[in-house]
Design a protein around this motif. Structure first.
Motif, PDB file in Angstrom:
ATOM      1  N   GLY A 213      30.914  34.852  35.838  1.00 27.48           N
ATOM      2  CA  GLY A 213      30.224  35.711  34.878  1.00 27.48           C
ATOM      3  C   GLY A 213      30.726  37.127  34.846  1.00 27.48           C
ATOM      4  N   ASP A 214      31.996  37.347  35.270  1.00 28.64           N
ATOM      5  CA  ASP A 214      32.494  38.713  35.388  1.00 28.64           C
ATOM      6  C   ASP A 214      34.001  38.758  35.142  1.00 28.64           C
ATOM      7  N   PRO A 215      34.445  38.716  33.887  1.00 28.06           N
ATOM      8  CA  PRO A 215      35.884  38.752  33.600  1.00 28.06           C
ATOM      9  C   PRO A 215      36.579  40.001  34.132  1.00 28.06           C
ATOM     10  N   THR A 216      35.882  41.141  34.105  1.00 29.93           N
ATOM     11  CA  THR A 216      36.505  42.377  34.562  1.00 29.93           C
ATOM     12  C   THR A 216      36.789  42.333  36.062  1.00 29.93           C
ATOM     13  N   ALA A 217      35.967  41.611  36.826  1.00 34.39           N
ATOM     14  CA  ALA A 217      36.202  41.494  38.264  1.00 34.39           C
ATOM     15  C   ALA A 217      37.479  40.705  38.534  1.00 34.39           C
ATOM     16  N   LEU A 218      37.708  39.644  37.773  1.00 29.53           N
ATOM     17  CA  LEU A 218      38.931  38.872  37.945  1.00 29.53           C
ATOM     18  C   LEU A 218      40.145  39.685  37.508  1.00 29.53           C
ATOM     19  N   ALA A 219      39.999  40.459  36.436  1.00 27.50           N
ATOM     20  CA  ALA A 219      41.093  41.325  35.998  1.00 27.50           C
ATOM     21  C   ALA A 219      41.436  42.346  37.080  1.00 27.50           C
ATOM     22  N   SER A 220      40.417  42.952  37.671  1.00 27.56           N
ATOM     23  CA  SER A 220      40.629  43.921  38.743  1.00 27.56           C
ATOM     24  C   SER A 220      41.265  43.265  39.962  1.00 27.56           C
ATOM     25  N   ALA A 221      40.824  42.047  40.281  1.00 22.83           N
ATOM     26  CA  ALA A 221      41.391  41.323  41.425  1.00 22.83           C
ATOM     27  C   ALA A 221      42.872  41.033  41.208  1.00 22.83           C
ATOM     28  N   LEU A 222      43.228  40.587  40.014  1.00 18.82           N
ATOM     29  CA  LEU A 222      44.633  40.289  39.726  1.00 18.82           C
ATOM     30  C   LEU A 222      45.496  41.542  39.825  1.00 18.82           C
ATOM     31  N   GLU A 223      44.945  42.663  39.368  1.00 18.56           N
ATOM     32  CA  GLU A 223      45.688  43.916  39.437  1.00 18.56           C
ATOM     33  C   GLU A 223      45.957  44.307  40.892  1.00 18.56           C
ATOM     34  N   LYS A 224      44.933  44.200  41.740  1.00 15.64           N
ATOM     35  CA  LYS A 224      45.106  44.532  43.155  1.00 15.64           C
ATOM     36  C   LYS A 224      46.058  43.557  43.852  1.00 15.64           C
ATOM     37  N   ILE A 225      45.874  42.267  43.584  1.00 14.87           N
ATOM     38  CA  ILE A 225      46.707  41.252  44.230  1.00 14.87           C
ATOM     39  C   ILE A 225      48.171  41.467  43.876  1.00 14.87           C
ATOM     40  N   SER A 226      48.436  41.761  42.612  1.00 18.11           N
ATOM     41  CA  SER A 226      49.808  41.980  42.172  1.00 18.11           C
ATOM     42  C   SER A 226      50.414  43.211  42.819  1.00 18.11           C
TER      43      SER A 226
END
Length: 325
Positions: A213-226
Motif C-alpha cells: 500500500g505504499d508505492p513511494t516506499a518501494l521507489a525510495s527503497a530502489l533508489e537506496k539499494i541502487s
C-alpha cells in the motif's frame, strides 16, 4: 498481458532450442540435449530453492531470532493472500533481496543484512512485498525454467562443434552457418532470458506496491539499494552471476543500464513508474494514502544488528530498536 508476453517469450525460447538442435546438432544432438533439459528441469523444479540459497550462503531466520521482521512479513503475506514464506538472511553489506520456491506454499524470501541496516521499516516492507509478488505470480518457477532452457540452448550449441553441424541431416546453413549458430544461439537465449526477467520486475513492482500500500516506499527503497549497491560488493552473487536476475536489483558490479544485456530494468524507469502509480492512487503530489491494512507496525529501524542477540541498537530517531538475533 504481462503473462501473455512471458508465455510468448518462453515459447520462442523453446522454438529456438528445437531449431538450433536441428540445424547444428542434427536430430541425435537435439534429442540428447532435449532429454538432458528435461532432466535438468525436473531437478531444478524440486531443488532450485535449496541450490540458490546454498549458493548465496543464506541462513534461515525465525520468529525468535528476528521477531519484528517475521511479524512484518506475516502481515504482508496476509495482505497478499499467501502462506507465510520461510525467511533467510544473506550476510552481505549490499542491500538486496530475492525470492525463490516452486510454489506459493514453498515460498522463500531472502534479505541481506545490508537491507535492514540501510533501509527504514517502510522501505524494508516494500522490498519484502515486491518479493512476495514474485512468489504470488510464480515468477520464481518461470525464471528457473527460462534459465534451464537458456543453459540447454548453450549446451546444444556446443554440441554443434562435435557433431559437425548434423552429420545425420543435411545442414542448410553450411559450415560457416553452423559456426555462426554456435556463437549466436547462446546470445539469443540470454537475451530472451533477460527480457523475461525485466518484464517480471515491472509487474512485481506494481503488485508489491499494492501489497504494502505504499508505492513511494518501494521507489525510495530502489533508489537506496541502487545507490549503495554501486559501492558495495555481494561476494556470493559475484561467484554465481547466473542467479543475479533473482534479486530485486542487479547485485553484480556494473551492467546497470536498461539495455538488452541487463538483467533488470533501469532503476530510474522503475521509480518513475512507481511514482506515477502513487500519484494516481493518492490524487496527485506524489503521495499515496496510508494502506487500510498497515503491514508495517513492527518496530524495524535502520542500523539494527543481526548479529548480537539481546542487544537493542538505537535507530536514527534516537529510540531503541527491537532485539535481533
Amino acid at each position: 498481458m504481462n503473462a501473455l508476453r512471458t508465455t510468448i517469450l518462453l515459447a520462442g525460447m523453446t522454438a529456438l532450442f528445437m531449431g538450433v538442435g536441428y540445424l547444428i546438432g542434427g536430430t541425435g544432438g537435439m534429442a540428447i540435449a532435449f532429454l538432458f533439459a528435461l532432466g535438468t528441469n525436473a531437478f531444478a523444479y524440486w531443488n532450485s530453492d535449496k541450490m540458490v540459497l546454498s549458493m548465496q550462503g543464506a541462513k534461515e531466520i525465525d520468529p525468535r531470532s528476528a521477531p519484528e521482521l517475521y511479524q512484518m512479513t506475516q502481515r504482508l503475506a496476509d495482505n497478499a493472500g499467501l502462506p507465510m514464506p520461510k525467511l533467510y538472511l544473506i550476510e552481505t553489506d549490499q542491500p538486496n533481496a530475492f525470492a525463490t520456491g516452486r510454489s506459493p506454499e514453498k515460498g522463500v524470501v531472502a534479505v541481506s543484512s545490508g537491507l535492514v541496516k540501510y533501509l527504514d521499516s517502510r522501505e524494508v516492507a516494500a522490498v519484502i512485498a515486491h518479493e512476495l509478488a514474485h512468489i504470488k505470480n510464480r515468477d520464481t518457477l518461470t525464471m528457473t525454467v527460462t534459465a534451464t532452457l537458456a543453459g540447454a540452448i548453450s549446451m546444444l550449441a556446443q554440441f554443434g562443434l562435435f557433431f559437425g553441424g548434423g552429420r545425420d541431416n543435411s545442414n542448410p546453413l553450411g559450415v560457416f552457418g553452423t559456426i555462426a549458430m554456435v556463437i549466436l544461439a547462446p546470445i539469443a537465449a540470454m537475451l530472451v532470458q533477460m527480457a523475461v526477467s525485466r518484464t517480471r520486475e515491472y509487474e512485481a513492482d506494481k503488485d508489491g506496491a499494492a501489497i504494502c500500500g505504499d508505492p513511494t516506499a518501494l521507489a525510495s527503497a530502489l533508489e537506496k539499494i541502487s545507490a549503495i549497491g554501486k559501492r558495495t560488493v555481494n561476494v556470493a552473487a559475484e561467484r554465481a552471476p547466473a542467479m543475479a536476475h533473482m534479486y530485486i536489483s542487479n547485485p553484480l558490479s556494473g551492467a546497470r543500464m536498461d539495455n538488452l544485456f541487463s538483467t533488470h530494468p533501469n532503476v530510474e524507469n522503475r521509480i518513475r513508474a512507481l511514482m506515477d502509480m502513487a500519484r494516481v492512487s493518492g490524487g496527485g503530489g506524489g503521495q499515496t494514502p496510508r494502506s487500510r491494512v498497515n503491514p508495517v507496525e513492527a518496530n524495524v529501524r535502520p542500523g539494527q544488528s543481526w548479529r548480537t542477540p539481546g542487544t537493542r541498537p538505537r535507530g536514527d530517531d534516537g529510540g531503541a530498536a527491537g532485539p535481533w538475533g
